[in-house]
Design a protein around this motif. Structure first.
Motif, PDB file in Angstrom:
ATOM      1  N   ALA A  26      -3.990   2.575   7.123  1.00 64.51           N
ATOM      2  CA  ALA A  26      -4.334   1.347   7.841  1.00 64.51           C
ATOM      3  C   ALA A  26      -3.331   1.010   8.935  1.00 64.51           C
ATOM      4  O   ALA A  26      -3.699   0.454   9.983  1.00 64.51           O
ATOM      5  CB  ALA A  26      -4.435   0.186   6.856  1.00 64.51           C
ATOM      6  N   ALA A 153      -2.840  -4.701  12.842  1.00 66.45           N
ATOM      7  CA  ALA A 153      -1.839  -3.689  12.528  1.00 66.45           C
ATOM      8  C   ALA A 153      -1.244  -3.082  13.794  1.00 66.45           C
ATOM      9  O   ALA A 153      -0.067  -2.711  13.821  1.00 66.45           O
ATOM     10  CB  ALA A 153      -2.450  -2.599  11.654  1.00 66.45           C
ATOM     11  N   HIS A 167      -1.922  -7.374   4.384  1.00 69.32           N
ATOM     12  CA  HIS A 167      -3.075  -6.467   4.364  1.00 69.32           C
ATOM     13  C   HIS A 167      -3.624  -6.343   2.941  1.00 69.32           C
ATOM     14  O   HIS A 167      -2.871  -6.083   1.992  1.00 69.32           O
ATOM     15  CB  HIS A 167      -2.654  -5.078   4.859  1.00 69.32           C
ATOM     16  CG  HIS A 167      -3.797  -4.118   4.985  1.00 69.32           C
ATOM     17  ND1 HIS A 167      -4.721  -4.194   5.999  1.00 69.32           N
ATOM     18  CD2 HIS A 167      -4.181  -3.062   4.211  1.00 69.32           C
ATOM     19  CE1 HIS A 167      -5.617  -3.222   5.865  1.00 69.32           C
ATOM     20  NE2 HIS A 167      -5.314  -2.539   4.782  1.00 69.32           N
TER      21      HIS A 167
END
Length: 212
Positions: A26, A153, A167
């Motif tokens: 991610a 991100a 997250h």
């Protein structure tokens, strides 16, 4: 960019590994570095010896691209303060941006850490968020979230340190405490942790009755 994932890992299990895997992807990290804690400053001492916990981490990471084992905290005297670890990493990797990975419970305790505000000079803080925890809106953490929180991100790649990113990660109902309890009661922790780790625990008896 390097993920920095510390903990007692007493023992390491699939919950740790899944969280690291999801954040690796991610956040587009180059690696996640697992650092077994030598002497935890804010919790009870681990059941297994530091060297044994570190060996279990090494086994769990073996063969997994993007995961790195780092035992530097075991070679430092005194409590394993995260700020010292980050300063050590900064000395070794002066051109790398760091993301310190924390669970929400650890993040909520951040103001009690040694030189906790210095952490933001050395790294971003990434909070692995699970159901049941709420992001604080008051107090020192609420204030610092208002000024440092990133919503994307990609923003972590724009500066070297100082941002907070929360997250969500997959909820796996696995805990090291429950694994230790299973083993002490004579049950098998199969499918809760890597098979190599399970085998090492069975051979070393590091969580058997003799350790309590």
């Amino acid at each position: 960019m390097m993920g920095v994932f510390g903990g007692t890992f007493d023992p390491i299990h699939f919950g740790h590994l899944r969280t690291a895997h999801e954040l690796l992807k991610a956040l587009s990290l180059n690696e996640v570095r697992f650092l077994p804690c030598g002497v935890p400053p804010h919790r009870a001492q681990p059941v297994a010896a530091a060297a044994e916990r570190s060996a279990l981490v090494a086994l769990a990471l073996d063969g997994h691209a993007g995961f790195v084992h780092d035992d530097r905290e075991l070679h430092r005297d005194g409590p394993s303060y995260s700020v010292d670890t980050l300063e050590s990493l900064r000395g070794d990797y002066p051109d790398v941006a760091f993301c310190l990975i924390l669970g929400m419970d650890a993040f909520l305790g951040l103001p009690r850490w040694d030189r906790w505000q210095r952490v933001f000079e050395l790294a971003h803080v990434v909070v692995a968020h699970r159901p049941g925890w709420r992001v604080p809106y008051r107090g020192p953490l609420g204030e610092i979230l208002r000024t440092r929180r990133s919503r994307q991100a990609a923003e972590l790649h724009e500066v070297d340190a100082g941002r907070i990113f929360v997250h969500p990660v997959t909820q796996l109902e696995i805990s090291s405490t429950e694994i230790r309890d299973l083993i002490r009661s004579g049950n098998d922790p199969r499918f809760l942790l890597p098979e190599t780790v399970r085998n090492r625990i069975r051979e070393s008896h590091c969580y058997s009755h003799s350790n309590h």
